[in-house]
Write an enzyme that holds these catalytic residues in place. Structure first.
Site, PDB file in Angstrom:
ATOM      1  N   LYS A 245       0.896  -1.060  -0.007  1.00  0.00           N
ATOM      2  CA  LYS A 245       0.069  -0.099   0.082  1.00  0.00           C
ATOM      3  C   LYS A 245       0.791   1.281  -0.038  1.00  0.00           C
ATOM      4  O   LYS A 245       1.862   1.417   0.702  1.00  0.00           O
ATOM      5  CB  LYS A 245      -0.882   0.176   1.406  1.00  0.00           C
ATOM      6  CG  LYS A 245      -1.916   1.241   1.549  1.00  0.00           C
ATOM      7  CD  LYS A 245      -2.771   0.994   2.579  1.00  0.00           C
ATOM      8  CE  LYS A 245      -3.485   2.049   2.867  1.00  0.00           C
ATOM      9  NZ  LYS A 245      -4.448   2.122   4.267  1.00  0.00           N
TER      10      LYS A 245
ATOM     11  N   SER B 291      -9.207   2.660   3.505  1.00  0.00           N
ATOM     12  CA  SER B 291      -8.381   3.429   2.639  1.00  0.00           C
ATOM     13  C   SER B 291      -7.205   2.361   1.786  1.00  0.00           C
ATOM     14  O   SER B 291      -6.556   2.608   0.847  1.00  0.00           O
ATOM     15  CB  SER B 291      -7.293   4.322   3.171  1.00  0.00           C
ATOM     16  OG  SER B 291      -6.285   3.608   4.116  1.00  0.00           O
TER      17      SER B 291
ATOM     18  N   SER C 227      -9.609   0.589   7.769  1.00  0.00           N
ATOM     19  CA  SER C 227      -9.070   0.569   6.268  1.00  0.00           C
ATOM     20  C   SER C 227      -8.698  -0.798   5.910  1.00  0.00           C
ATOM     21  O   SER C 227      -8.258  -0.861   4.807  1.00  0.00           O
ATOM     22  CB  SER C 227      -7.824   1.847   6.290  1.00  0.00           C
ATOM     23  OG  SER C 227      -8.574   3.136   6.453  1.00  0.00           O
TER      24      SER C 227
END
Length: 470
Positions: free
Chosen positions: A73, A148, A172
Site C-alpha cells: 500500500k 483506505s 481501512s
C-alpha cells in the site's frame, strides 16, 4: 503459470520450495494479471516490475513466502520506491529507507511488484484520490473498492496477488475487505511494529485470499520495533497453528443494528443473521448482545483524534520534500480537516484520549461475558464511485462517512483485534462482509474461528466476472 490465481501465497511458496515453479514464473504471472485487469480497476498505481524480476533471481528457500509476489500500500516506506500517500505533495518523493515492517516483509521472502492506490493520507473509507483516480470494485466496476486500503483489496480480489499489504486506522483493512469479498484482519494495537503511532489508532498488516496467509504473515512480522509505544501480549503458539486449532464452543454476541439501535441495510442485517446461524450450526453459543457504546460521545472523541492526526500529517510531511505545506498541495477535504484539527485544544485532545480509555474498559467488561462480538462490517453494501467524494460541507461529509462505517472504528479506538470474513453475497452478487471483534491481544480466537468458517463455507473460489463497466 496456469493455476496462479487459484492458489494462496502459502501454496505458491510451497511450489517454489519444491522447485516445481520458479519465482520469476510467479512474478511474470502477477505482472500479466496486473496488465490484464489493472486498467479496469486501477489498483496498482506504482509498478515495480523490473525490480521484481531482478529480485526473483535471488531468493531464500527457507523464508516463509519464498518467491511470492506481493503489493505494498502506498502508505508504507519501502526503500527506493516512490511514496506519495495519495498526495500531490509527495508525488516525486522516493523512500530513503524501509520501515521496520517493510524490512520484515522483505525477510519473509515476498517479492514486491508494485504499490497500491489509497485515498490521500489514508483518511477516507473510499479510495478515490485526485492524484491517481478511483480504485474500482472488481465485483462491480461502478462501485467503490472501499478504503483506505482499496487498491490492495481490489488487487487481491482480482487475482493480481494472493495477499497485499494494508493498514487500518479506522477500518481501512476491514472496509475494503468487505467490499471486495476477501479476508481482512485488523490486529491488536502493538502487535506489529508501527512507529510513530499517533494515539494508537493505526495498525499495519494485510488483506488476503485465505485465512492461513494472514496468519503466516503475522508470524513473520509480529513483535515491536525499537521505540514502539505499545506491546501486545505474546502469542501462546504460532498464528498459523491457530487456524487449524479447534476454537471450542465460543460465546458470541451479535447485533443487527448500529450500536445506538438504528436500522441498517437489509443485506447487511441478513449477512449477520446468516453468520450467526452458521456459528450456531458449528456448535457455538450465539445470542443478541451489544456493548454499551455512547455513539455520540465516541464519534466526538474519535473525530478529535482523527482530525488531529491529519493536522500532524500536513505539518510533518512537507519536511520530506523540503516544501512548505499549502492548500494547493492537498485535496480540499484533507486540508479542511487539517485546519479543523488545529483548532482543538490540548484539553479537548486529552478528554478524547480519556474517553477512548474508558471505552476500552467497556469492551473488556463485555468480553467477560462473551468471547467475540459479531457485527456487520458496513451498514450498507459498497457505495457508488463518487458517492462519498467531498462536496464542501465537512459536517455533512462526516455524517455520510460515519453512517456507512459505524462499526469498524471501535476496534481502533480500543486497540482490540477485529476481522472481516467474507461469508455472504447478496442478490446482486456483491460481497457483504461480517465482522468479529475479540478481546485485546486475542487474535488466536479470531484465527481459530476464521479457519473453521473458511472450512465450512469456502470463499476463495469465488472470483468477480468483470462483466459490468463504469
Amino acid at each position: 503459470m496456469k493455476d496462479y490465481m487459484e492458489m494462496d501465497a502459502i501454496g505458491l511458496s510451497e511450489l517454489v520450495k519444491k522447485k516445481e515453479v520458479k519465482p520469476i514464473e510467479l512474478v511474470e504471472s502477477a505482472i500479466d494479471r496486473s496488465k490484464q485487469v489493472n486498467p479496469l480497476i486501477n489498483a496498482v498505481i506504482i509498478e515495480m516490475f523490473d525490480e521484481a524480476r531482478s529480485l526473483a533471481e535471488s531468493y531464500d528457500l527457507s523464508s516463509p513466502f519464498a518467491g511470492v509476489p506481493f503489493l505494498m500500500k502506498d502508505l508504507e516506506f519501502f526503500a527506493g520506491a516512490p511514496y506519495t500517500g495519495g498526495s500531490r505533495l509527495l508525488k516525486d518523493f522516493l523512500c530513503p529507507t524501509d520501515s521496520v515492517l517493510s524490512s520484515r516483509l522483505r525477510r519473509s521472502g515476498l517479492i514486491i511488484i508494485g504499490k497500491t492506490n489509497t485515498c490521500e493520507l489514508g483518511i477516507q473509507p473510499i479510495t478515490e484520490p485526485e492524484l491517481y483516480g478511483p480504485t474500482r470494485n472488481p465485483w462491480n466496476l461502478s462501485l467503490t473498492a472501499g478504503g483506505s486500503s482499496g487498491g490492495s483489496a481490489a488487487a487481491v480480489a482480482a487475482g493480481i496477488v494472493p495477499m497485499a499489504h494494508a493498514s487500518d486506522g479506522g477500518g481501512s483493512i476491514r472496509i475494503p475487505a468487505s467490499c471486495c469479498g476477501i479476508f481482512g484482519m485488523k490486529i491488536s494495537r502493538g502487535r506489529n511494529p508501527r512507529n510513530p503511532d499517533t494515539f494508537g489508532l493505526g495498525v499495519s498488516h494485510c488483506v488476503s485470499k485465505s485465512v492461513r496467509d494472514s496468519a503466516a504473515l503475522l508470524d513473520a512480522t509480529h513483535g515491536t520495533g525499537l521505540g514502539d509505544p505499545y506491546i501486545a501480549p505474546s502469542p501462546s503458539q504460532s498464528f498459523i497453528k491457530e487456524v487449524t486449532t479447534n476454537p471450542g464452543r465460543l460465546r458470541i454476541g451479535f447485533l443487527t443494528t448500529t450500536f445506538d439501535g438504528k436500522p441498517i441495510d437489509p443485506d447487511c442485517r441478513d449477512a449477520v443473521v446468516d453468520a450467526a446461524k452458521l456459528c450456531t450450526d458449528l456448535g457455538h453459543h450465539v445470542e443478541e448482545a451489544s456493548p454499551a457504546v455512547n455513539v455520540e460521545a465516541f464519534t466526538k472523541a474519535f473525530t478529535v483524534l482523527w482530525y488531529q492526526m491529519v493536522t500532524l500529517g500536513i505539518a510533518s510531511l512537507p519536511a520530506l520534500v523540503g516544501k512548505e505545506a499549502s492548500v494547493e498541495h492537498f485535496e480540499r477535504l484533507t486540508w479542511e480537516i487539517g485546519q479543523a484539527g488545529a483548532k482543538y485544544t490540548g484539553v479537548e485532545t486529552l478528554t478524547a484520549m480519556s474517553y477512548m480509555q474508558q471505552l476500552a474498559g467497556t469492551m473488556a467488561r463485555f468480553f467477560t461475558d462473551y468471547d467475540l462480538l459479531l457485527t456487520p462490517t458496513l451498514s450498507k453494501p459498497p457505495v457508488k464511485i463518487g458517492e462519498l467524494v467531498y462536496k464542501g460541507d465537512l459536517e455533512e461529509y462526516s455524517r455520510l462517512a460515519n453512517g456507512w462505517v459505524p462499526y469498524t472504528p471501535l476496534a481502533n479506538a480500543t486497540g482490540i483485534p477485529a476481522m472481516n470474513v467474507p461469508l455472504y453475497w447478496n442478490d446482486d452478487n456483491l460481497p457483504i462482509g461480517v465482522q468479529f471483534f475479540a478481546p485485546y491481544g486475542d487474535e488466536a480466537t479470531l484465527f481459530r474461528l476464521a479457519g473453521q468458517l473458511e472450512e465450512a463455507r469456502p470463499w476463495a473460489g469465488r472470483m468477480p466476472a468483470f462483466t459490468k463497466t463504469p
